[in-house]
Scaffold this active site. Structure first.
Site, PDB file in Angstrom:
ATOM      1  CE  LYS A 159      34.791  56.428  21.499  1.00  0.00           C
ATOM      2  NZ  LYS A 159      33.522  56.451  20.854  1.00  0.00           N
ATOM      3  CG  ASP A 171      31.327  49.401  12.664  1.00  0.00           C
ATOM      4  OD1 ASP A 171      30.076  49.586  12.095  1.00  0.00           O
ATOM      5  OD2 ASP A 171      31.844  49.749  13.582  1.00  0.00           O
ATOM      6  NE  ARG A 176      27.135  48.509  28.606  1.00  0.00           N
ATOM      7  CZ  ARG A 176      28.506  49.228  28.891  1.00  0.00           C
ATOM      8  NH1 ARG A 176      29.486  48.390  28.714  1.00  0.00           N
ATOM      9  NH2 ARG A 176      28.536  50.257  29.273  1.00  0.00           N
ATOM     10  CD  GLU A 206      27.869  44.227  33.912  1.00  0.00           C
ATOM     11  OE1 GLU A 206      28.066  45.209  34.383  1.00  0.00           O
ATOM     12  OE2 GLU A 206      28.363  43.784  32.921  1.00  0.00           O
ATOM     13  CG  HIS A 253      31.538  46.261  33.553  1.00  0.00           C
ATOM     14  ND1 HIS A 253      30.243  46.464  33.161  1.00  0.00           N
ATOM     15  CD2 HIS A 253      32.178  47.086  32.546  1.00  0.00           C
ATOM     16  CE1 HIS A 253      30.080  47.427  32.287  1.00  0.00           C
ATOM     17  NE2 HIS A 253      31.266  47.919  31.716  1.00  0.00           N
ATOM     18  N   GLY A 281      36.777  46.457  32.030  1.00  0.00           N
ATOM     19  CA  GLY A 281      37.181  47.021  31.066  1.00  0.00           C
ATOM     20  C   GLY A 281      37.886  48.711  31.199  1.00  0.00           C
ATOM     21  CB  ALA A 282      36.234  51.714  31.882  1.00  0.00           C
TER      22      ALA A 282
HETATM   23  N1  LIG Z   1      33.868  46.562  29.385  1.00  0.00           N
HETATM   24  C1  LIG Z   1      34.074  47.961  29.600  1.00  0.00           C
HETATM   25  O1  LIG Z   1      34.464  48.441  30.770  1.00  0.00           O
HETATM   26  C2  LIG Z   1      33.861  48.829  28.227  1.00  0.00           C
HETATM   27  C3  LIG Z   1      34.618  49.965  28.238  1.00  0.00           C
HETATM   28  C4  LIG Z   1      34.468  50.782  27.313  1.00  0.00           C
HETATM   29  C5  LIG Z   1      33.562  50.641  26.375  1.00  0.00           C
HETATM   30  N2  LIG Z   1      32.733  49.501  26.424  1.00  0.00           N
HETATM   31  C6  LIG Z   1      31.674  49.014  25.373  1.00  0.00           C
HETATM   32  O2  LIG Z   1      32.359  48.917  24.228  1.00  0.00           O
HETATM   33  C7  LIG Z   1      31.220  49.382  23.213  1.00  0.00           C
HETATM   34  C8  LIG Z   1      32.105  49.830  22.218  1.00  0.00           C
HETATM   35  O3  LIG Z   1      32.723  51.432  22.858  1.00  0.00           O
HETATM   36  P1  LIG Z   1      33.559  52.167  21.769  1.00  0.00           P
HETATM   37  O4  LIG Z   1      33.910  53.370  22.702  1.00  0.00           O
HETATM   38  O5  LIG Z   1      34.318  51.534  20.863  1.00  0.00           O
HETATM   39  O6  LIG Z   1      32.192  52.768  21.040  1.00  0.00           O
HETATM   40  P2  LIG Z   1      32.164  53.119  19.559  1.00  0.00           P
HETATM   41  O7  LIG Z   1      31.034  54.116  19.370  1.00  0.00           O
HETATM   42  O8  LIG Z   1      33.197  54.094  19.298  1.00  0.00           O
HETATM   43  O9  LIG Z   1      32.076  51.974  18.594  1.00  0.00           O
HETATM   44  C9  LIG Z   1      31.192  51.323  18.499  1.00  0.00           C
HETATM   45  C10 LIG Z   1      31.212  50.732  17.154  1.00  0.00           C
HETATM   46  O10 LIG Z   1      30.172  49.856  16.908  1.00  0.00           O
HETATM   47  C11 LIG Z   1      29.544  49.796  15.465  1.00  0.00           C
HETATM   48  N3  LIG Z   1      28.373  49.211  15.490  1.00  0.00           N
HETATM   49  C12 LIG Z   1      26.987  49.578  15.711  1.00  0.00           C
HETATM   50  N4  LIG Z   1      26.065  48.675  15.455  1.00  0.00           N
HETATM   51  C13 LIG Z   1      26.941  47.552  14.951  1.00  0.00           C
HETATM   52  C14 LIG Z   1      26.375  46.244  14.430  1.00  0.00           C
HETATM   53  N5  LIG Z   1      25.203  45.940  14.407  1.00  0.00           N
HETATM   54  N6  LIG Z   1      27.158  45.393  14.301  1.00  0.00           N
HETATM   55  C15 LIG Z   1      28.866  45.767  14.364  1.00  0.00           C
HETATM   56  N7  LIG Z   1      29.180  47.019  14.641  1.00  0.00           N
HETATM   57  C16 LIG Z   1      28.325  47.774  15.243  1.00  0.00           C
HETATM   58  C17 LIG Z   1      29.427  51.199  15.471  1.00  0.00           C
HETATM   59  O11 LIG Z   1      29.450  51.639  13.905  1.00  0.00           O
HETATM   60  C18 LIG Z   1      30.744  51.847  15.986  1.00  0.00           C
HETATM   61  O12 LIG Z   1      31.581  51.947  15.074  1.00  0.00           O
HETATM   62  C19 LIG Z   1      30.276  50.007  23.912  1.00  0.00           C
HETATM   63  O13 LIG Z   1      29.259  49.088  24.044  1.00  0.00           O
HETATM   64  C20 LIG Z   1      30.871  50.393  25.342  1.00  0.00           C
HETATM   65  O14 LIG Z   1      30.027  50.406  26.205  1.00  0.00           O
HETATM   66  C21 LIG Z   1      32.941  48.564  27.624  1.00  0.00           C
HETATM   67  O1  LIG Z   2      30.690  51.750  28.768  1.00  0.00           O
HETATM   68  C1  LIG Z   2      31.598  52.083  29.379  1.00  0.00           C
HETATM   69  O2  LIG Z   2      32.280  53.018  29.365  1.00  0.00           O
HETATM   70  C2  LIG Z   2      32.287  50.939  30.170  1.00  0.00           C
HETATM   71  O3  LIG Z   2      31.561  49.666  30.217  1.00  0.00           O
HETATM   72  C3  LIG Z   2      32.766  51.242  31.393  1.00  0.00           C
HETATM   73  O4  LIG Z   2      31.717  51.078  32.248  1.00  0.00           O
HETATM   74  P1  LIG Z   2      32.010  51.622  33.802  1.00  0.00           P
HETATM   75  O5  LIG Z   2      32.055  53.039  33.914  1.00  0.00           O
HETATM   76  O6  LIG Z   2      30.740  51.214  34.623  1.00  0.00           O
HETATM   77  O7  LIG Z   2      33.212  50.874  34.352  1.00  0.00           O
END
Ligand SMILES: NC(=O)c1ccc[n+]([C@@H]2O[C@H](COP(=O)([O-])OP(=O)(O)OC[C@H]3O[C@@H](n4cnc5c(N)ncnc54)[C@H](O)[C@@H]3O)[C@@H](O)[C@H]2O)c1
Ligand SMILES: O=C(O)[C@H](O)COP(=O)(O)O
Length: 538
Positions: free
Chosen positions: A208, A228, A289, A318, A337, A339-340
């Site tokens: 996503k 991916d 992460r 963290e 952190h 992002g969200a």
């Molecule tokens: N920094 C933040 O605040 C923040 C916010 C939202 C999401 N995130 C993190 O971002 C990441 C992705 O979120 P998302 O909503 O897109 O999740 P998602 O599940 O939609 O997407 C993750 C993708 O990673 C792929 N994947 C799995 N293993 C893999 C590998 N070895 N190599 C390459 N791709 C691989 C999956 O196939 C999937 O398409 C999560 O770890 C989430 O926690 C962080």
């Molecule tokens: O995985 C997530 O949704 C993001 O890393 C957001 O994390 P947070 O809810 O601690 O901001």
């Protein structure tokens, strides 16, 4: 092993309440099949997956352990007693949890095995107000029959926007230049940046967030590739992104943006070896992460100039310790952190998770379950009537074989207008398993842990040691091998035989309490029909 005479339990056409009738009740063996053959749709009962403890009219208690948007709190309060207790120590959390039916966390709270154990069975739902569930011990949750739900969609755009913000800020030294100006300096030559247009961006993880980053980067004129292993090529192609191998991505990219979840496979996926393969001067963005990068290796790669810059929103620990070399590195842009963390995303996440937790506590099927069969909403409404029926069929089946040799095989036959590829049967399978296991298990069984519990019971028969033989099916094989073991005083705990067809290739598994001598193993090897065999200590 009983393999013959399978019994088909057929459902009668029903109107309001799922029902079933048996076509016959003659000698049931330990292998039977369950046929779900409903005749028409209706929208009646919902299965109770989780149920809050306490008296019938007592409100469940939801612990909100990290800050949650007001709209979500409001929704929760309409249904439950809400305890907002932030910054609990692990010990405080373990003490509080035994009084809670559900807990809502963000990424800052570890929901560890100790938390589930301390809940003494009361905790029924963990709500993760966000995407990443690496802070929740999923195996422990499943073992304790605790449903984990997340809010997978509401912060996608926020995370993608933060990724793009970091990408641009890093390329143009925005954070460093800002700090310099605030320190009274005017260093125009020092902070000459690099352009994004025409550069290759490798998006690692095309889910996503990754796909939204890719879409935006295309708008900035970047050439976007992605790695991916699980993403469909047509979805990437639709936005002009080429899916490539891991090595191709990291060796050709000018910028690398990380968007995969933290799992045992992705842990430290960027390390000394992978940095060594990258283009000199590559720039890295991480809003996924911290743990997907070996942070010490990144410091070395930055010092060596392999990585020119990094922009990091997430860290292995963290908050990172004050002396964290990455945070202090002049070529690193760091955010805590975030992002969200937009107003819109936090409000959306709060509503998304509150609805999921309330729904789960009400006993509704969860569309965002992480450790239970998750079925798309439209399929869910179609399956609902059969969910209760599936559990009842399981219960009935196990009682029909009571007193026999137990259940060894369950064959489920589904009849549906849908094409086989289009029929997600995991939910019904789990409910049949629940129906079969619950009457014969002392542990609490629900949709979440039914498969796990069933597997545990099967695993019991694999205690001790096992002789696995591949042979040609012919009369007397069990007796021949059994006699050799008997002569050696080796006690057999079970025997199981399978074959592709009569008198064709067969396999035999023999559980033994004692280790057969070399002599006995030699004799078994000399049985002419045995083509190969192996003795395994389990
Ligand atoms: N920094 C933040 O605040 C923040 C916010 C939202 C999401 N995130 C993190 O971002 C990441 C992705 O979120 P998302 O909503 O897109 O999740 P998602 O599940 O939609 O997407 C993750 C993708 O990673 C792929 N994947 C799995 N293993 C893999 C590998 N070895 N190599 C390459 N791709 C691989 C999956 O196939 C999937 O398409 C999560 O770890 C989430 O926690 C962080
Ligand atoms: O995985 C997530 O949704 C993001 O890393 C957001 O994390 P947070 O809810 O601690 O901001």
């Amino acid at each position: 092993m009983a393999t013959s005479a399978s019994q088909t339990l057929r459902t009668t056409p029903f109107l309001k309440t799922p029902s079933l009738s048996l076509s016959s009740r003659q000698s049931l063996s330990s292998a039977f099949s369950v046929a779900l053959r409903p005749s028409r749709r209706f929208s009646k009962p919902l299965v109770v997956i989780v149920k809050a403890s306490g008296s019938l009219d007592a409100k469940p208690t939801v612990l909100v352990a990290e800050k949650l948007g007001e709209a979500g709190l409001k929704l929760l309060k309409e249904f439950a007693n809400v305890d907002c207790s932030y910054n609990l120590s692990p010990e405080e959390l373990c003490t509080k949890i035994s009084l809670c039916d559900a807990i809502i966390v963000r990424s800052g709270t570890k929901v560890s095995r100790e938390v589930f154990e301390s809940s003494a069975g009361r905790l029924k739902v963990v709500g993760r107000a966000g995407v990443g569930i690496d802070n929740v011990d999923l195996a422990a949750a499943t073992e304790h029959g605790c449903l984990v739900v997340n809010a997978p969609t509401a912060n996608t755009v926020a995370a993608a926007e933060h990724g793009i913000a970091l990408l641009a800020a890093m390329a143009r030294n925005v954070a460093q230049a800002d700090a310099s100006v605030k320190a009274g300096k005017w260093q125009r030559n020092k902070y000459v940046g690099v352009s994004l247009v025409g550069k290759t961006l490798a998006v690692m993880g095309f889910g996503k967030v990754g796909s939204e980053v890719a879409r935006r980067a295309k708008g900035l004129g970047m050439h976007v590739i992605s790695h991916d292993p699980y993403a469909p090529a047509d979805r990437a192609r639709a936005i002009g992104v080429e899916l490539v191998s891991f090595d191709q991505a990291i060796t050709t990219a000018d910028f690398i943006s990380l968007h995969m979840p933290l799992t045992p496979t992705t842990s430290k996926i960027l390390n000394d070896d992978t940095f060594a393969k990258m283009k000199k001067g590559v720039r890295i963005v991480n809003v996924a992460r911290g743990g997907v990068i070996d942070e010490d290796a990144l410091v070395r790669a930055l010092d060596a100039g392999i990585v020119a810059q990094a922009a990091l929103d997430v860290f292995t620990k963290e908050p990172p310790p004050a002396d964290n070399k990455l945070v202090l590195h002049e070529n690193v842009t760091a955010t805590p952190h975030l992002g969200a963390s937009t107003m819109e995303a936090q409000e959306g996440v709060a509503i998304e998770i509150a609805e999921a937790v309330v729904g789960a506590l009400r006993g509704e099927l969860a569309a965002t379950a992480v450790n239970a069969p998750m079925v798309p909403a439209e399929v869910l409404s179609e399956l609902k009537p059969y969910v209760v029926l599936a559990e009842k069929l399981g219960r009935l089946a196990v009682q029909l074989v009571a007193g026999g040799s137990g259940v060894k095989t369950v064959k489920v036959t589904y009849a549906s207008a849908r094409a086989p590829d289009d029929l997600d049967t995991r939910l019904l399978r789990a409910m049949i398993t629940k129906g079969i296991i619950e009457p014969i298990s002392s542990v609490f069984v629900n949709l979440v842990n039914a498969d796990f519990t069933a597997k545990q019971r099967v695993d019991v028969s694999l205690e001790g040691s096992i002789l696995l033989c591949r042979q040609v099916d012919q009369p007397g094989m069990i007796g021949t091998v059994g006699s050799i073991l008997g002569e050696e005083n080796v006690n057999v705990s079970f025997m199981s035989v399978g074959r592709i067809a009569p008198r064709k290739q067969a396999v035999m598994a023999i559980g033994v309490d004692d280790q057969p001598s070399k002599q006995a193993l030699k004799k078994i090897g000399e049985v002419s029909a045995i083509e190969e065999f192996v003795f395994l200590k389990l």
